[in-house]
Motif scaffolding. Structure first.
Motif, PDB file in Angstrom:
ATOM      1  N   LYS A 139       0.824  -1.204   0.000  1.00  0.00           N
ATOM      2  CA  LYS A 139       0.000   0.000   0.000  1.00  0.00           C
ATOM      3  C   LYS A 139       0.863   1.260   0.000  1.00  0.00           C
ATOM      4  CE  LYS A 139      -4.009  -2.211   2.062  1.00  0.00           C
ATOM      5  NZ  LYS A 139      -5.070  -2.146   3.083  1.00  0.00           N
ATOM      6  N   ALA A 140       0.244   2.356  -0.454  1.00  0.00           N
ATOM      7  CA  ALA A 140       0.950   3.621  -0.611  1.00  0.00           C
ATOM      8  C   ALA A 140       0.910   4.449   0.663  1.00  0.00           C
ATOM      9  CB  ALA A 140       0.336   4.418  -1.762  1.00  0.00           C
ATOM     10  N   ASP A 141       1.917   5.314   0.790  1.00  0.00           N
ATOM     11  CA  ASP A 141       1.915   6.322   1.860  1.00  0.00           C
ATOM     12  C   ASP A 141       1.043   7.506   1.473  1.00  0.00           C
ATOM     13  OD1 ASP A 141       4.204   5.286   3.695  1.00  0.00           O
ATOM     14  OD2 ASP A 141       5.063   5.247   1.680  1.00  0.00           O
ATOM     15  N   VAL A 142       0.991   7.781   0.159  1.00  0.00           N
ATOM     16  CA  VAL A 142       0.232   8.927  -0.360  1.00  0.00           C
ATOM     17  C   VAL A 142      -0.508   8.503  -1.620  1.00  0.00           C
ATOM     18  CG1 VAL A 142       0.363  11.279  -1.286  1.00  0.00           C
ATOM     19  CG2 VAL A 142       1.945  10.569   0.530  1.00  0.00           C
ATOM     20  N   VAL A 143      -1.782   8.840  -1.703  1.00  0.00           N
ATOM     21  CA  VAL A 143      -2.555   8.727  -2.945  1.00  0.00           C
ATOM     22  C   VAL A 143      -2.954  10.129  -3.348  1.00  0.00           C
ATOM     23  CG1 VAL A 143      -4.673   7.891  -4.038  1.00  0.00           C
ATOM     24  CG2 VAL A 143      -3.422   6.402  -2.460  1.00  0.00           C
ATOM     25  N   VAL A 144      -2.654  10.503  -4.586  1.00  0.00           N
ATOM     26  CA  VAL A 144      -3.048  11.810  -5.105  1.00  0.00           C
ATOM     27  C   VAL A 144      -3.943  11.593  -6.322  1.00  0.00           C
ATOM     28  CG1 VAL A 144      -0.903  12.004  -6.471  1.00  0.00           C
ATOM     29  CG2 VAL A 144      -2.251  14.059  -5.960  1.00  0.00           C
ATOM     30  N   HIS A 162      -5.759   0.624  -1.078  1.00  0.00           N
ATOM     31  CA  HIS A 162      -4.477   0.983  -1.682  1.00  0.00           C
ATOM     32  C   HIS A 162      -3.628   1.898  -0.804  1.00  0.00           C
ATOM     33  CE1 HIS A 162      -6.031  -0.621  -5.499  1.00  0.00           C
ATOM     34  NE2 HIS A 162      -7.166  -0.072  -5.125  1.00  0.00           N
ATOM     35  N   LEU A 163      -4.176   2.324   0.337  1.00  0.00           N
ATOM     36  CA  LEU A 163      -3.502   3.325   1.172  1.00  0.00           C
ATOM     37  C   LEU A 163      -3.239   2.761   2.569  1.00  0.00           C
ATOM     38  CD1 LEU A 163      -2.585   6.343   1.344  1.00  0.00           C
ATOM     39  CD2 LEU A 163      -4.899   6.877   2.149  1.00  0.00           C
ATOM     40  N   LYS A 164      -2.043   3.000   3.071  1.00  0.00           N
ATOM     41  CA  LYS A 164      -1.672   2.531   4.404  1.00  0.00           C
ATOM     42  C   LYS A 164      -2.535   3.196   5.481  1.00  0.00           C
ATOM     43  CE  LYS A 164       3.263   1.832   3.367  1.00  0.00           C
ATOM     44  NZ  LYS A 164       4.631   2.332   3.653  1.00  0.00           N
ATOM     45  N   GLN A 165      -2.665   2.513   6.612  1.00  0.00           N
ATOM     46  CA  GLN A 165      -3.258   3.149   7.789  1.00  0.00           C
ATOM     47  C   GLN A 165      -2.443   4.398   8.128  1.00  0.00           C
ATOM     48  OE1 GLN A 165      -5.977   1.808   9.288  1.00  0.00           O
ATOM     49  NE2 GLN A 165      -6.178   3.381  10.850  1.00  0.00           N
ATOM     50  N   ASN A 166      -3.114   5.498   8.370  1.00  0.00           N
ATOM     51  CA  ASN A 166      -2.497   6.814   8.616  1.00  0.00           C
ATOM     52  C   ASN A 166      -1.856   7.411   7.358  1.00  0.00           C
ATOM     53  OD1 ASN A 166      -3.152   6.801  11.424  1.00  0.00           O
ATOM     54  ND2 ASN A 166      -1.401   5.454  11.794  1.00  0.00           N
TER      55      ASN A 166
END
Length: 213
Positions: A139-144, A162-166
């Motif tokens: 999973k990603a740290d940032v989704v834009v 697709h996005l990490k927790q926090n």
């Protein structure tokens, strides 16, 4: 106008753009000046794809990414267009970027711009739709996502796959009258709004994934 004439004629009006004190967009056919080397430079030829850096939605995303991206981040860029946000993410310190777009022309243009900016080793460009995909293995740290309000609203429920927790979600392409609706949908799906950036009639929203929903 014939498509080939238009695709060249507009270049007359596309000039270097200062996104901030440290980030500058330079059209690929313009010379890079000596003072440009003091800034982070994105060389760009958008062709027929969205993302010149002149539109408020793109500027809002670029300015937010400058403070959001941390060294080593994994980033997903949904609807990459010209590839401008993916290039910026790598130049700002991201370790790996997955760039998605449904338009094969945008995918081609994005790949060309990514090569031009020497960020290809850290960037994967794919013709696909995040909404139709199963959960990412890493999973990603940032989704834009610089899209349109209605597409952002439809996308939000799938972002958790697709996005990490926090992790952080940056959405733009939102007209002011849709701001409250987008914020409401984000809150329903486990996101806390961290910041709202506005320019003229456009809004970019930075939210953080706080819980599973």
């Amino acid at each position: 106008m014939r498509e080939e004439d238009w695709s060249e004629a507009w270049k007359t009006y596309y000039k270097p753009i200062d996104v901030s004190n440290t980030l500058r967009i330079v059209p690929s056919w313009e010379p890079v000046s000596a003072t440009d080397h003091e800034k982070t430079i994105i060389e760009l030829d958008p062709g027929m794809a969205f993302g010149t850096g002149t539109h408020e939605t793109t500027l809002l995303c670029l300015q937010a990414l400058e403070t959001l991206i941390q060294p080593g981040d994994r980033v997903i860029d949904v609807g990459t267009g010209s590839g401008i946000l993916s290039i910026a993410a790598v130049k700002l310190g991201a370790r790996h970027v997955q760039a998605f777009d449904l338009d094969p022309v945008a995918v081609k243009v994005a790949k060309e711009n990514i090569e031009r900016n020497q960020t290809a080793e850290s960037t994967e460009v794919t013709e696909r739709d995040l909404l139709a995909e199963t959960a990412s293995t890493e999973k990603a740290d940032v989704v834009v996502a610089n899209l349109l309000s209605d597409i952002v609203i439809r996308m939000v429920p799938s972002v958790q796959n697709h996005l990490k927790q926090n992790g952080h979600l940056l959405v733009s392409g939102i007209i002011s009258s849709k701001k409250a609706e987008v914020i409401h949908v984000l809150s329903l799906h486990g996101f806390t709004v961290i910041d709202v950036h506005e320019m003229k009639d456009w809004v970019a929203i930075h939210a953080q994934r706080m819980s599973e929903v």
